[in-house]
Design a protein around this motif. Structure first.
Motif, PDB file in Angstrom:
ATOM      1  N   ARG A 218       0.829  -1.209   0.000  1.00 18.00           N
ATOM      2  CA  ARG A 218       0.000   0.000   0.000  1.00 18.00           C
ATOM      3  C   ARG A 218       0.860   1.255   0.000  1.00 18.00           C
ATOM      4  O   ARG A 218       0.561   2.224  -0.689  1.00 18.00           O
TER       5      ARG A 218
ATOM      6  N   GLY B  68       0.918   3.915  -3.000  1.00 18.98           N
ATOM      7  CA  GLY B  68       0.685   5.332  -2.722  1.00 18.98           C
ATOM      8  C   GLY B  68       1.808   6.211  -3.232  1.00 18.98           C
ATOM      9  O   GLY B  68       1.569   7.274  -3.809  1.00 18.98           O
TER      10      GLY B  68
ATOM     11  N   TYR C 257     -12.833  12.772  -4.662  1.00 18.70           N
ATOM     12  CA  TYR C 257     -12.554  12.343  -3.295  1.00 18.70           C
ATOM     13  C   TYR C 257     -11.944  13.541  -2.573  1.00 18.70           C
ATOM     14  O   TYR C 257     -11.512  14.499  -3.213  1.00 18.70           O
TER      15      TYR C 257
ATOM     16  N   SER D  70      -8.101  12.188   1.672  1.00 19.42           N
ATOM     17  CA  SER D  70      -8.135  10.805   1.202  1.00 19.42           C
ATOM     18  C   SER D  70      -6.986  10.537   0.230  1.00 19.42           C
ATOM     19  O   SER D  70      -6.330   9.492   0.293  1.00 19.42           O
TER      20      SER D  70
ATOM     21  N   ASN E  23      -3.750  10.536   2.388  1.00 23.45           N
ATOM     22  CA  ASN E  23      -3.635   9.306   3.180  1.00 23.45           C
ATOM     23  C   ASN E  23      -3.368   8.084   2.307  1.00 23.45           C
ATOM     24  O   ASN E  23      -2.663   7.165   2.715  1.00 23.45           O
ATOM     25  N   THR E  24      -3.907   8.071   1.114  1.00 22.46           N
ATOM     26  CA  THR E  24      -3.657   6.970   0.191  1.00 22.46           C
ATOM     27  C   THR E  24      -2.207   7.000  -0.281  1.00 22.46           C
ATOM     28  O   THR E  24      -1.552   5.970  -0.367  1.00 22.46           O
ATOM     29  N   GLU E  25      -1.696   8.195  -0.549  1.00 20.92           N
ATOM     30  CA  GLU E  25      -0.311   8.321  -1.006  1.00 20.92           C
ATOM     31  C   GLU E  25       0.702   7.901   0.058  1.00 20.92           C
ATOM     32  O   GLU E  25       1.816   7.510  -0.278  1.00 20.92           O
TER      33      GLU E  25
ATOM     34  N   GLN F  40      -4.406   4.869   4.040  1.00 19.72           N
ATOM     35  CA  GLN F  40      -5.793   4.611   3.653  1.00 19.72           C
ATOM     36  C   GLN F  40      -5.762   3.900   2.316  1.00 19.72           C
ATOM     37  O   GLN F  40      -4.908   4.180   1.474  1.00 19.72           O
ATOM     38  N   TYR F  41      -6.673   2.971   2.126  1.00 18.81           N
ATOM     39  CA  TYR F  41      -6.764   2.297   0.842  1.00 18.81           C
ATOM     40  C   TYR F  41      -8.173   2.485   0.317  1.00 18.81           C
ATOM     41  O   TYR F  41      -9.138   2.025   0.931  1.00 18.81           O
ATOM     42  N   LEU F  42      -8.273   3.193  -0.785  1.00 23.55           N
ATOM     43  CA  LEU F  42      -9.581   3.510  -1.355  1.00 23.55           C
ATOM     44  C   LEU F  42     -10.059   2.412  -2.290  1.00 23.55           C
ATOM     45  O   LEU F  42      -9.304   1.535  -2.699  1.00 23.55           O
TER      46      LEU F  42
ATOM     47  N   TRP G 214      -9.218   4.221  -7.949  1.00 19.96           N
ATOM     48  CA  TRP G 214      -8.075   3.862  -8.794  1.00 19.96           C
ATOM     49  C   TRP G 214      -8.424   3.938 -10.277  1.00 19.96           C
ATOM     50  O   TRP G 214      -7.585   4.339 -11.093  1.00 19.96           O
TER      51      TRP G 214
ATOM     52  N   ASN H 106      -1.207  -3.745  -6.236  1.00 16.65           N
ATOM     53  CA  ASN H 106      -2.605  -4.088  -6.005  1.00 16.65           C
ATOM     54  C   ASN H 106      -2.804  -5.589  -5.937  1.00 16.65           C
ATOM     55  O   ASN H 106      -3.606  -6.080  -5.149  1.00 16.65           O
TER      56      ASN H 106
END
Length: 103
Positions: free
Chosen positions: A11, A15, A38, A42, A45-47, A51-53, A58, A92
């Motif tokens: 992750r 990110g 988004y 978000s 945090n994903t980067e 957080q995983y959206l 994607w 992924n």
């Protein structure tokens, strides 16, 4: 099956790659967040891997980054296989392998 450490590492890698592609396309986190629909936090945090959206995030990200690359003609268009850009696909696959439910 991947363990939780491998999933967290995947992750973070995913990110980081998103951040690289976003910056190369000339987007701030704020401008990119509006495009993918988004919140900026978000995206941030994903980067960082915190957080995983969902897949919708994607897919939108991939579409936006492809369009920007095509417009700027900096490098060849991302090839998408199985719905994931090549730079994001391996990470992924690790994440989904670790979270898949087996009957």
């Amino acid at each position: 099956m991947a363990d939780s450490h491998e999933i967290k590492a995947a992750r973070r890698d995913l990110g980081r790659r998103l951040a690289q592609l976003r910056k190369a396309a000339g987007h701030t986190q704020h401008s990119f967040a509006r495009l993918v629909q988004y919140g900026r936090s978000s995206v941030a945090n994903t980067e960082t891997g915190h957080q995983y959206l969902d897949r919708a995030f994607w897919t939108r990200s991939d579409t936006i980054l492809q369009e920007r690359r095509a417009q700027r003609r900096l490098r060849p268009r991302l090839l998408v296989s199985s719905g994931w850009p090549p730079g994001l696909r391996a990470s992924n696959q690790k994440i989904y392998a670790g979270t898949a439910r087996h009957p």
